[in-house]
Design a protein around this motif. Sequence first.
Motif, PDB file in Angstrom:
ATOM      1  N   UNK A  42      57.747  51.057  45.954  1.00 35.73           N
ATOM      2  CA  UNK A  42      57.008  50.072  47.237  1.00 35.73           C
ATOM      3  C   UNK A  42      56.928  51.005  48.630  1.00 35.73           C
ATOM      4  N   UNK A  43      57.884  51.294  49.077  1.00 34.10           N
ATOM      5  CA  UNK A  43      58.479  52.018  50.105  1.00 34.10           C
ATOM      6  C   UNK A  43      56.912  53.355  50.366  1.00 34.10           C
ATOM      7  N   UNK A  44      56.372  54.057  48.771  1.00 35.01           N
ATOM      8  CA  UNK A  44      55.644  55.024  49.385  1.00 35.01           C
ATOM      9  C   UNK A  44      54.534  54.259  49.608  1.00 35.01           C
ATOM     10  N   UNK A  45      54.191  52.831  49.543  1.00 37.35           N
ATOM     11  CA  UNK A  45      52.844  52.017  49.411  1.00 37.35           C
ATOM     12  C   UNK A  45      52.368  51.961  50.736  1.00 37.35           C
ATOM     13  N   UNK A  53      51.793  58.681  48.790  1.00 40.65           N
ATOM     14  CA  UNK A  53      52.201  58.814  47.375  1.00 40.65           C
ATOM     15  C   UNK A  53      53.841  58.926  46.605  1.00 40.65           C
ATOM     16  N   UNK A  54      54.358  58.751  45.998  1.00 33.12           N
ATOM     17  CA  UNK A  54      55.492  59.046  45.796  1.00 33.12           C
ATOM     18  C   UNK A  54      54.862  60.296  45.805  1.00 33.12           C
ATOM     19  N   UNK A  55      54.647  61.582  45.225  1.00 31.67           N
ATOM     20  CA  UNK A  55      54.832  62.748  45.428  1.00 31.67           C
ATOM     21  C   UNK A  55      54.961  62.937  46.981  1.00 31.67           C
ATOM     22  N   UNK A  56      53.564  62.189  47.858  1.00 34.96           N
ATOM     23  CA  UNK A  56      53.715  62.684  49.200  1.00 34.96           C
ATOM     24  C   UNK A  56      55.604  62.287  49.853  1.00 34.96           C
ATOM     25  N   UNK A  57      55.931  61.057  49.926  1.00 31.18           N
ATOM     26  CA  UNK A  57      56.991  60.981  50.072  1.00 31.18           C
ATOM     27  C   UNK A  57      58.300  61.932  49.797  1.00 31.18           C
ATOM     28  N   UNK A  58      58.102  61.642  48.673  1.00 31.94           N
ATOM     29  CA  UNK A  58      59.167  62.783  47.826  1.00 31.94           C
ATOM     30  C   UNK A  58      59.222  64.041  48.681  1.00 31.94           C
ATOM     31  N   UNK A  59      57.760  64.777  49.046  1.00 36.05           N
ATOM     32  CA  UNK A  59      57.937  65.775  49.500  1.00 36.05           C
ATOM     33  C   UNK A  59      58.298  66.077  51.628  1.00 36.05           C
ATOM     34  N   UNK A  60      58.289  64.996  51.945  1.00 35.34           N
ATOM     35  CA  UNK A  60      59.234  65.113  52.949  1.00 35.34           C
ATOM     36  C   UNK A  60      60.625  64.572  53.075  1.00 35.34           C
TER      37      UNK A  60
END
Length: 242
Positions: free
Chosen positions: A20-23, A28-35
């Motif tokens: 939900x935070x990524x949205x 994307x969830x992957x993009x959030x994890x990247x950061x």
Amino acid sequence: MHQGENIRNILKGSGKQMGDIADLLGLTRQGLNYHLRKDVLEDGFKRLLQAKFPDVFNFENESVVRDQSNAYSIGQLQQADGGDSPFIDLGNGQYIMIVPLVQDYAYAGYLSGYQDDEYLEELPKHSFAVNKQHRGHYMAFQVIGDSMSNGTDESITEGSTVTGREIQRHLWNSRFHIHRFKDYVIVHKEGILIKRISKHDVDTGIITCQSLNPDKDAYPDFELNLDDCQQMFNIVNVTQIR
């Protein structure tokens, strides 16, 4: 701990799912994890966090804060003097406290492991905002059941997380401050309870526990002997789920 991990801990303490935070951030969830895997956050990601969570993140002043005894960087994990819980200075007069979390399925394991430092270090973490660095030993517990729910603002609903400050055992001989701190986490030899304490008989060591749920047939008041308790925490923070 690098900056991305610090931010991950803060976001986990918001009560929202990471998806939900990524949205919310438009990632994307992957993009959030990247950061969040980065040692140092990218400026664009910091601006995005601050725009979406202005009450939590402030990266405009990341200078080193100094006093007479030490120095630390805003946004970095620190340890308070005299406190067990690490904190993150947000740079806006607020701090994020990070405490071990006992989830609902881990209650039984906690009863046998609460004195084991390695066990406590491996527990997941809960974080929440405070306006100063607190001393003492703090633990968070996920709430099971609806015994503390009565439909009012005082309710502690199932699935919520309560954070408690431990009352050292030598203080149990003095009356608990039940007018200031009404609700407690009681680590009893037979299980973990989250209850309101309505009475503390110092002479006998008996506490009277009550549930907020108005169904007294299902949730009657009862007494406990402190000799049968292993830990006592007065609840200082409740993170409700919605």
